[in-house]
Design a protein around this motif. Sequence first.
Motif, PDB file in Angstrom:
ATOM      1  N   ALA A   1      16.114 -27.077   3.440  1.00  0.00           N
ATOM      2  CA  ALA A   1      17.288 -26.269   3.764  1.00  0.00           C
ATOM      3  C   ALA A   1      18.571 -26.964   3.326  1.00  0.00           C
ATOM      4  CB  ALA A   1      17.334 -25.996   5.269  1.00  0.00           C
ATOM      5  N   TYR A   2      19.638 -26.188   3.242  1.00  0.00           N
ATOM      6  CA  TYR A   2      20.965 -26.707   2.932  1.00  0.00           C
ATOM      7  C   TYR A   2      21.821 -26.676   4.197  1.00  0.00           C
ATOM      8  CZ  TYR A   2      19.940 -26.595  -2.050  1.00  0.00           C
ATOM      9  OH  TYR A   2      19.411 -26.834  -3.281  1.00  0.00           O
ATOM     10  N   VAL A   3      22.876 -27.495   4.196  1.00  0.00           N
ATOM     11  CA  VAL A   3      23.683 -27.644   5.399  1.00  0.00           C
ATOM     12  C   VAL A   3      25.156 -27.383   5.119  1.00  0.00           C
ATOM     13  CG1 VAL A   3      24.507 -29.279   7.142  1.00  0.00           C
ATOM     14  CG2 VAL A   3      22.111 -29.303   6.453  1.00  0.00           C
ATOM     15  N   ILE A   4      25.772 -26.615   5.998  1.00  0.00           N
ATOM     16  CA  ILE A   4      27.234 -26.559   6.094  1.00  0.00           C
ATOM     17  C   ILE A   4      27.583 -27.141   7.459  1.00  0.00           C
ATOM     18  CG2 ILE A   4      29.257 -25.073   6.300  1.00  0.00           C
ATOM     19  CD1 ILE A   4      27.912 -23.116   4.387  1.00  0.00           C
ATOM     20  N   PHE A   5      28.302 -28.253   7.471  1.00  0.00           N
ATOM     21  CA  PHE A   5      28.668 -28.873   8.744  1.00  0.00           C
ATOM     22  C   PHE A   5      29.808 -28.104   9.406  1.00  0.00           C
ATOM     23  CE2 PHE A   5      26.710 -32.531   6.582  1.00  0.00           C
ATOM     24  CZ  PHE A   5      25.826 -32.926   7.572  1.00  0.00           C
ATOM     25  N   THR A   6      29.715 -27.961  10.710  1.00  0.00           N
ATOM     26  CA  THR A   6      30.806 -27.401  11.516  1.00  0.00           C
ATOM     27  C   THR A   6      31.226 -28.516  12.467  1.00  0.00           C
ATOM     28  OG1 THR A   6      29.236 -26.491  13.127  1.00  0.00           O
ATOM     29  CG2 THR A   6      29.921 -25.062  11.321  1.00  0.00           C
ATOM     30  N   THR A   7      32.434 -29.032  12.308  1.00  0.00           N
ATOM     31  CA  THR A   7      32.759 -30.284  12.978  1.00  0.00           C
ATOM     32  C   THR A   7      34.204 -30.370  13.413  1.00  0.00           C
ATOM     33  OG1 THR A   7      32.781 -32.691  12.681  1.00  0.00           O
ATOM     34  CG2 THR A   7      33.223 -31.360  10.745  1.00  0.00           C
TER      35      THR A   7
ATOM     36  N   ILE B   1      37.083 -22.645  13.291  1.00  0.00           N
ATOM     37  CA  ILE B   1      36.693 -22.204  11.953  1.00  0.00           C
ATOM     38  C   ILE B   1      37.596 -21.083  11.456  1.00  0.00           C
ATOM     39  CG2 ILE B   1      34.848 -21.081  10.638  1.00  0.00           C
ATOM     40  CD1 ILE B   1      32.885 -22.692  12.388  1.00  0.00           C
ATOM     41  N   ASP B   2      38.096 -21.264  10.242  1.00  0.00           N
ATOM     42  CA  ASP B   2      38.938 -20.279   9.574  1.00  0.00           C
ATOM     43  C   ASP B   2      38.058 -19.286   8.806  1.00  0.00           C
ATOM     44  OD1 ASP B   2      41.777 -19.597   8.383  1.00  0.00           O
ATOM     45  OD2 ASP B   2      40.414 -19.749   6.678  1.00  0.00           O
ATOM     46  N   ILE B   3      38.378 -17.999   8.892  1.00  0.00           N
ATOM     47  CA  ILE B   3      37.547 -16.965   8.268  1.00  0.00           C
ATOM     48  C   ILE B   3      37.472 -17.152   6.763  1.00  0.00           C
ATOM     49  CG2 ILE B   3      37.360 -14.488   7.798  1.00  0.00           C
ATOM     50  CD1 ILE B   3      38.622 -14.001  10.559  1.00  0.00           C
ATOM     51  N   ASP B   4      38.605 -17.420   6.125  1.00  0.00           N
ATOM     52  CA  ASP B   4      38.612 -17.582   4.666  1.00  0.00           C
ATOM     53  C   ASP B   4      37.777 -18.789   4.243  1.00  0.00           C
ATOM     54  OD1 ASP B   4      40.219 -15.354   4.349  1.00  0.00           O
ATOM     55  OD2 ASP B   4      42.083 -16.507   4.364  1.00  0.00           O
ATOM     56  N   GLU B   5      37.887 -19.889   4.989  1.00  0.00           N
ATOM     57  CA  GLU B   5      37.099 -21.071   4.662  1.00  0.00           C
ATOM     58  C   GLU B   5      35.608 -20.807   4.877  1.00  0.00           C
ATOM     59  OE1 GLU B   5      38.691 -24.263   6.965  1.00  0.00           O
ATOM     60  OE2 GLU B   5      40.528 -24.409   5.757  1.00  0.00           O
ATOM     61  N   LEU B   6      35.281 -20.031   5.891  1.00  0.00           N
ATOM     62  CA  LEU B   6      33.883 -19.686   6.146  1.00  0.00           C
ATOM     63  C   LEU B   6      33.302 -18.862   5.006  1.00  0.00           C
ATOM     64  CD1 LEU B   6      31.371 -19.467   7.972  1.00  0.00           C
ATOM     65  CD2 LEU B   6      32.461 -17.492   9.070  1.00  0.00           C
ATOM     66  N   THR B   7      34.009 -17.830   4.594  1.00  0.00           N
ATOM     67  CA  THR B   7      33.481 -16.979   3.514  1.00  0.00           C
ATOM     68  C   THR B   7      33.379 -17.749   2.202  1.00  0.00           C
ATOM     69  OG1 THR B   7      35.727 -16.119   3.086  1.00  0.00           O
ATOM     70  CG2 THR B   7      34.318 -14.848   4.572  1.00  0.00           C
ATOM     71  N   GLU B   8      34.324 -18.664   1.960  1.00  0.00           N
ATOM     72  CA  GLU B   8      34.259 -19.489   0.748  1.00  0.00           C
ATOM     73  C   GLU B   8      33.044 -20.417   0.783  1.00  0.00           C
ATOM     74  OE1 GLU B   8      36.932 -22.810  -1.684  1.00  0.00           O
ATOM     75  OE2 GLU B   8      37.805 -21.698  -0.009  1.00  0.00           O
ATOM     76  N   ALA B   9      32.802 -21.044   1.940  1.00  0.00           N
ATOM     77  CA  ALA B   9      31.661 -21.949   2.075  1.00  0.00           C
ATOM     78  C   ALA B   9      30.341 -21.196   1.923  1.00  0.00           C
ATOM     79  CB  ALA B   9      31.707 -22.653   3.433  1.00  0.00           C
ATOM     80  N   VAL B  10      30.246 -20.015   2.507  1.00  0.00           N
ATOM     81  CA  VAL B  10      29.023 -19.214   2.396  1.00  0.00           C
ATOM     82  C   VAL B  10      28.805 -18.775   0.949  1.00  0.00           C
ATOM     83  CG1 VAL B  10      27.966 -17.008   3.033  1.00  0.00           C
ATOM     84  CG2 VAL B  10      28.994 -18.458   4.797  1.00  0.00           C
ATOM     85  N   GLY B  11      29.884 -18.411   0.259  1.00  0.00           N
ATOM     86  CA  GLY B  11      29.762 -18.047  -1.153  1.00  0.00           C
ATOM     87  C   GLY B  11      29.264 -19.200  -2.001  1.00  0.00           C
ATOM     88  N   LYS B  12      29.757 -20.402  -1.727  1.00  0.00           N
ATOM     89  CA  LYS B  12      29.292 -21.587  -2.440  1.00  0.00           C
ATOM     90  C   LYS B  12      27.808 -21.835  -2.161  1.00  0.00           C
ATOM     91  CE  LYS B  12      31.925 -25.243  -2.225  1.00  0.00           C
ATOM     92  NZ  LYS B  12      32.555 -26.490  -1.730  1.00  0.00           N
ATOM     93  N   ALA B  13      27.433 -21.716  -0.886  1.00  0.00           N
ATOM     94  CA  ALA B  13      26.031 -21.927  -0.512  1.00  0.00           C
ATOM     95  C   ALA B  13      25.128 -20.925  -1.209  1.00  0.00           C
ATOM     96  CB  ALA B  13      25.882 -21.811   1.005  1.00  0.00           C
ATOM     97  N   GLU B  14      25.567 -19.678  -1.299  1.00  0.00           N
ATOM     98  CA  GLU B  14      24.766 -18.631  -1.937  1.00  0.00           C
ATOM     99  C   GLU B  14      24.478 -18.974  -3.397  1.00  0.00           C
ATOM    100  OE1 GLU B  14      24.715 -13.763  -1.956  1.00  0.00           O
ATOM    101  OE2 GLU B  14      26.646 -14.807  -1.968  1.00  0.00           O
ATOM    102  N   LYS B  15      25.488 -19.474  -4.102  1.00  0.00           N
ATOM    103  CA  LYS B  15      25.303 -19.845  -5.510  1.00  0.00           C
ATOM    104  C   LYS B  15      24.337 -21.020  -5.655  1.00  0.00           C
ATOM    105  CE  LYS B  15      29.844 -18.260  -7.100  1.00  0.00           C
ATOM    106  NZ  LYS B  15      31.154 -18.684  -7.666  1.00  0.00           N
ATOM    107  N   VAL B  16      24.539 -22.058  -4.828  1.00  0.00           N
ATOM    108  CA  VAL B  16      23.711 -23.261  -4.940  1.00  0.00           C
ATOM    109  C   VAL B  16      22.263 -22.964  -4.555  1.00  0.00           C
ATOM    110  CG1 VAL B  16      23.329 -25.575  -4.014  1.00  0.00           C
ATOM    111  CG2 VAL B  16      25.640 -24.833  -4.591  1.00  0.00           C
ATOM    112  N   ILE B  17      22.069 -22.222  -3.478  1.00  0.00           N
ATOM    113  CA  ILE B  17      20.710 -21.910  -3.021  1.00  0.00           C
ATOM    114  C   ILE B  17      20.001 -21.040  -4.043  1.00  0.00           C
ATOM    115  CG2 ILE B  17      19.402 -20.632  -1.271  1.00  0.00           C
ATOM    116  CD1 ILE B  17      21.487 -21.664   0.777  1.00  0.00           C
TER     117      ILE B  17
END
Length: 253
Positions: free
Chosen positions: A74-80, A102-118
Amino acid sequence: MNAIIVDDEEFARSSLYFLLQEHCGQVNILGIAKSVAEARTLLQQSAVDLIFLDIAMPGENGFDLIPAIKQAGAYVIFTTAYDQYALKAIKANALDYLLKPIDIDELTEAVGKAEKVIGANKGEQPQAGNLQNLAASLSDKAEPRKISLPNGQGYSLVSIDDIVHIEADSNYSVFYFTGREQITVSKVLKEYEEILPQDQFIRIHKSSIVNLNYIKEYNYRNGYEVLMKNGEKIAVSRRRASDLAEKLRIYTS
Protein backbone atom coordinates in the motif's frame (compact mmCIF):
# COMPACT_ATOMS: atom_id res chain seq x y z
CA MET A 1 -8.58 3.39 -4.96
CA ASN A 2 -9.37 1.29 -1.91
CA ALA A 3 -8.29 3.16 1.21
CA ILE A 4 -8.32 3.08 5.00
CA ILE A 5 -8.05 5.84 7.59
CA VAL A 6 -5.87 5.32 10.67
CA ASP A 7 -6.13 7.92 13.46
CA ASP A 8 -6.71 7.74 17.22
CA GLU A 9 -8.76 10.96 17.30
CA GLU A 10 -12.46 10.53 16.57
CA PHE A 11 -12.91 14.03 15.14
CA ALA A 12 -9.90 13.62 12.83
CA ARG A 13 -11.20 10.27 11.57
CA SER A 14 -14.73 11.45 10.91
CA SER A 15 -13.79 14.81 9.37
CA LEU A 16 -11.31 13.20 6.96
CA TYR A 17 -13.90 10.55 6.04
CA PHE A 18 -16.51 13.17 5.15
CA LEU A 19 -14.01 15.30 3.23
CA LEU A 20 -13.05 12.27 1.13
CA GLN A 21 -16.69 11.34 0.55
CA GLU A 22 -17.53 14.87 -0.52
CA HIS A 23 -14.49 15.79 -2.62
CA CYS A 24 -12.60 12.63 -3.64
CA GLY A 25 -14.95 10.26 -5.43
CA GLN A 26 -12.04 8.11 -6.65
CA VAL A 27 -11.38 6.98 -3.06
CA ASN A 28 -13.35 4.03 -1.65
CA ILE A 29 -13.01 3.90 2.15
CA LEU A 30 -12.88 0.23 3.16
CA GLY A 31 -12.46 0.87 6.88
CA ILE A 32 -11.45 3.22 9.65
CA ALA A 33 -9.00 2.25 12.40
CA LYS A 34 -8.31 4.05 15.66
CA SER A 35 -5.06 2.17 16.35
CA VAL A 36 -2.19 0.45 14.56
CA ALA A 37 -3.49 -2.94 15.74
CA GLU A 38 -6.87 -2.29 14.10
CA ALA A 39 -5.12 -1.11 10.93
CA ARG A 40 -3.14 -4.36 10.72
CA THR A 41 -6.40 -6.29 10.84
CA LEU A 42 -7.89 -4.19 8.04
CA LEU A 43 -4.78 -4.73 5.90
CA GLN A 44 -5.06 -8.49 6.39
CA GLN A 45 -8.75 -8.54 5.52
CA SER A 46 -8.78 -6.39 2.38
CA ALA A 47 -6.67 -5.29 -0.59
CA VAL A 48 -5.74 -1.71 0.32
CA ASP A 49 -4.16 0.74 -2.14
CA LEU A 50 -3.87 3.83 0.04
CA ILE A 51 -3.59 4.56 3.78
CA PHE A 52 -4.30 7.92 5.40
CA LEU A 53 -2.03 7.47 8.40
CA ASP A 54 -1.66 9.52 11.56
CA ILE A 55 1.78 9.40 13.20
CA ALA A 56 1.47 10.35 16.86
CA MET A 57 -0.85 7.78 18.46
CA PRO A 58 -0.79 6.23 21.94
CA GLY A 59 0.88 2.83 22.20
CA GLU A 60 2.17 2.08 18.71
CA ASN A 61 2.73 5.06 16.42
CA GLY A 62 2.17 5.24 12.69
CA PHE A 63 5.68 4.05 11.86
CA ASP A 64 5.04 0.76 13.68
CA LEU A 65 2.65 -0.05 10.85
CA ILE A 66 5.41 0.07 8.21
CA PRO A 67 6.09 -3.72 8.05
CA ALA A 68 2.39 -4.39 7.45
CA ILE A 69 2.23 -1.59 4.85
CA LYS A 70 5.20 -3.10 3.03
CA GLN A 71 3.60 -6.54 3.02
CA ALA A 72 0.28 -5.14 1.78
CA GLY A 73 1.94 -3.12 -1.00
CA ALA A 74 0.00 0.00 0.00
CA TYR A 75 0.89 3.68 -0.32
CA VAL A 76 0.71 6.23 2.47
CA ILE A 77 -0.45 9.81 2.83
CA PHE A 78 0.47 11.00 6.32
CA THR A 79 -2.01 13.11 8.26
CA THR A 80 -0.03 14.83 10.98
CA ALA A 81 0.31 17.70 13.39
CA TYR A 82 4.07 17.05 13.73
CA ASP A 83 6.65 19.77 14.23
CA GLN A 84 8.68 21.46 11.48
CA TYR A 85 11.65 19.08 11.79
CA ALA A 86 9.44 16.05 11.26
CA LEU A 87 7.74 17.70 8.30
CA LYS A 88 11.13 18.00 6.59
CA ALA A 89 11.71 14.27 6.95
CA ILE A 90 8.17 13.44 5.86
CA LYS A 91 8.37 15.68 2.79
CA ALA A 92 11.67 14.06 1.87
CA ASN A 93 10.42 10.48 2.02
CA ALA A 94 6.61 10.20 1.88
CA LEU A 95 4.23 9.97 -1.08
CA ASP A 96 2.58 13.03 0.45
CA TYR A 97 1.48 14.45 3.78
CA LEU A 98 -1.41 16.56 5.06
CA LEU A 99 -0.94 18.91 7.98
CA LYS A 100 -3.87 19.04 10.39
CA PRO A 101 -6.36 20.68 10.19
CA ILE A 102 -6.65 19.27 6.69
CA ASP A 103 -7.22 21.71 3.85
CA ILE A 104 -9.63 20.57 1.12
CA ASP A 105 -7.43 21.74 -1.76
CA GLU A 106 -4.36 20.03 -0.29
CA LEU A 107 -6.38 16.84 0.21
CA THR A 108 -7.62 16.71 -3.37
CA GLU A 109 -4.11 17.45 -4.67
CA ALA A 110 -2.60 14.66 -2.55
CA VAL A 111 -5.28 12.17 -3.65
CA GLY A 112 -4.70 13.12 -7.29
CA LYS A 113 -0.97 12.50 -6.88
CA ALA A 114 -1.65 9.15 -5.21
CA GLU A 115 -3.99 8.14 -8.04
CA LYS A 116 -1.28 8.74 -10.65
CA VAL A 117 1.45 6.93 -8.71
CA ILE A 118 -0.72 3.94 -7.79
CA GLY A 119 -1.96 3.63 -11.37
CA ALA A 120 1.60 3.67 -12.73
CA ASN A 121 3.00 1.23 -10.16
CA LYS A 122 0.20 -1.27 -9.60
CA GLY A 123 1.64 -4.42 -8.03
CA GLU A 124 4.92 -2.76 -7.06
CA GLN A 125 6.05 -1.13 -3.82
CA PRO A 126 8.69 1.51 -4.52
CA GLN A 127 7.76 3.38 -1.36
CA ALA A 128 8.80 0.74 1.19
CA GLY A 129 12.41 1.89 1.39
CA ASN A 130 11.26 5.49 1.67
CA LEU A 131 9.09 4.67 4.68
CA GLN A 132 11.85 2.75 6.43
CA ASN A 133 14.26 5.63 5.87
CA LEU A 134 11.65 8.05 7.19
CA ALA A 135 11.10 6.05 10.38
CA ALA A 136 14.86 5.90 10.99
CA SER A 137 15.25 9.64 10.38
CA LEU A 138 12.53 10.54 12.85
CA SER A 139 13.62 8.12 15.55
CA ASP A 140 17.23 9.32 15.33
CA LYS A 141 16.17 13.00 15.36
CA ALA A 142 18.74 13.66 12.65
CA GLU A 143 18.33 15.39 9.32
CA PRO A 144 17.14 12.92 6.65
CA ARG A 145 20.18 11.56 4.79
CA LYS A 146 18.19 10.23 1.85
CA ILE A 147 15.51 11.84 -0.26
CA SER A 148 12.95 10.31 -2.63
CA LEU A 149 12.62 11.90 -6.06
CA PRO A 150 9.63 11.03 -8.31
CA ASN A 151 10.96 9.74 -11.63
CA GLY A 152 7.82 9.05 -13.68
CA GLN A 153 7.64 5.33 -12.91
CA GLY A 154 7.96 5.60 -9.14
CA TYR A 155 10.68 7.08 -6.93
CA SER A 156 14.46 7.18 -6.90
CA LEU A 157 15.82 7.03 -3.36
CA VAL A 158 19.11 8.96 -3.38
CA SER A 159 21.68 9.94 -0.78
CA ILE A 160 21.78 13.69 -0.22
CA ASP A 161 25.58 13.44 -0.01
CA ASP A 162 25.63 12.51 -3.72
CA ILE A 163 23.78 15.69 -4.76
CA VAL A 164 26.25 18.19 -6.25
CA HIS A 165 23.76 20.94 -7.05
CA ILE A 166 20.14 21.54 -8.07
CA GLU A 167 19.03 23.87 -10.83
CA ALA A 168 15.58 25.40 -11.39
CA ASP A 169 13.99 24.92 -14.81
CA SER A 170 10.65 26.75 -14.75
CA ASN A 171 8.46 24.70 -12.37
CA TYR A 172 10.93 21.80 -12.39
CA SER A 173 14.09 21.07 -10.41
CA VAL A 174 17.06 19.30 -12.03
CA PHE A 175 19.31 17.30 -9.68
CA TYR A 176 22.99 16.80 -10.57
CA PHE A 177 24.91 13.97 -8.86
CA THR A 178 28.25 12.29 -8.61
CA GLY A 179 28.32 8.96 -10.43
CA ARG A 180 24.77 8.96 -11.85
CA GLU A 181 22.62 10.73 -14.42
CA GLN A 182 20.69 13.85 -13.54
CA ILE A 183 17.06 13.59 -12.42
CA THR A 184 14.36 16.14 -13.30
CA VAL A 185 11.54 16.52 -10.76
CA SER A 186 8.25 18.37 -11.20
CA LYS A 187 8.65 20.43 -8.02
CA VAL A 188 9.96 23.95 -7.57
CA LEU A 189 13.37 24.65 -6.04
CA LYS A 190 11.83 26.21 -2.93
CA GLU A 191 10.54 22.83 -1.74
CA TYR A 192 14.04 21.34 -1.70
CA GLU A 193 15.51 24.45 -0.10
CA GLU A 194 13.20 23.69 2.86
CA ILE A 195 13.89 19.94 2.95
CA LEU A 196 17.68 19.72 2.58
CA PRO A 197 19.98 20.24 5.62
CA GLN A 198 20.84 23.93 5.87
CA ASP A 199 24.33 23.28 7.20
CA GLN A 200 25.21 21.45 3.96
CA PHE A 201 23.13 23.08 1.23
CA ILE A 202 22.65 26.74 0.37
CA ARG A 203 20.66 28.58 -2.27
CA ILE A 204 23.15 30.86 -4.04
CA HIS A 205 20.86 32.11 -6.79
CA LYS A 206 17.14 32.07 -7.57
CA SER A 207 17.97 29.17 -9.91
CA SER A 208 20.59 27.25 -7.92
CA ILE A 209 21.16 25.29 -4.72
CA VAL A 210 24.64 23.87 -4.12
CA ASN A 211 26.15 21.27 -1.80
CA LEU A 212 28.95 22.94 0.19
CA ASN A 213 30.90 19.66 0.07
CA TYR A 214 31.45 20.09 -3.66
CA ILE A 215 32.53 23.75 -3.79
CA LYS A 216 36.15 23.96 -4.92
CA GLU A 217 36.48 27.74 -5.26
CA TYR A 218 34.48 30.91 -4.63
CA ASN A 219 35.64 33.95 -6.60
CA TYR A 220 34.66 37.37 -7.95
CA ARG A 221 36.61 37.42 -11.24
CA ASN A 222 33.57 37.28 -13.54
CA GLY A 223 31.00 38.42 -11.04
CA TYR A 224 30.28 36.23 -8.06
CA GLU A 225 30.52 32.51 -8.88
CA VAL A 226 31.48 29.15 -7.43
CA LEU A 227 33.61 26.53 -9.12
CA MET A 228 32.40 23.04 -8.26
CA LYS A 229 34.64 19.99 -7.96
CA ASN A 230 33.14 18.58 -11.16
CA GLY A 231 34.34 21.67 -13.07
CA GLU A 232 30.98 23.44 -13.35
CA LYS A 233 30.78 27.19 -12.71
CA ILE A 234 27.59 28.44 -11.06
CA ALA A 235 26.64 32.10 -10.65
CA VAL A 236 26.03 33.58 -7.19
CA SER A 237 23.53 36.44 -6.94
CA ARG A 238 24.78 39.60 -5.24
CA ARG A 239 22.15 39.49 -2.51
CA ARG A 240 23.13 35.92 -1.60
CA ALA A 241 26.92 36.45 -1.77
CA SER A 242 27.33 37.46 1.88
CA ASP A 243 25.21 34.50 3.06
CA LEU A 244 27.41 32.13 1.08
CA ALA A 245 30.61 33.69 2.44
CA GLU A 246 29.33 33.29 6.01
CA LYS A 247 28.22 29.70 5.38
CA LEU A 248 31.64 28.84 3.95
CA ARG A 249 33.35 30.47 6.93
CA ILE A 250 31.34 28.34 9.36
CA TYR A 251 31.72 25.25 7.18
CA THR A 252 35.51 25.49 7.05
CA SER A 253 36.10 26.61 10.64
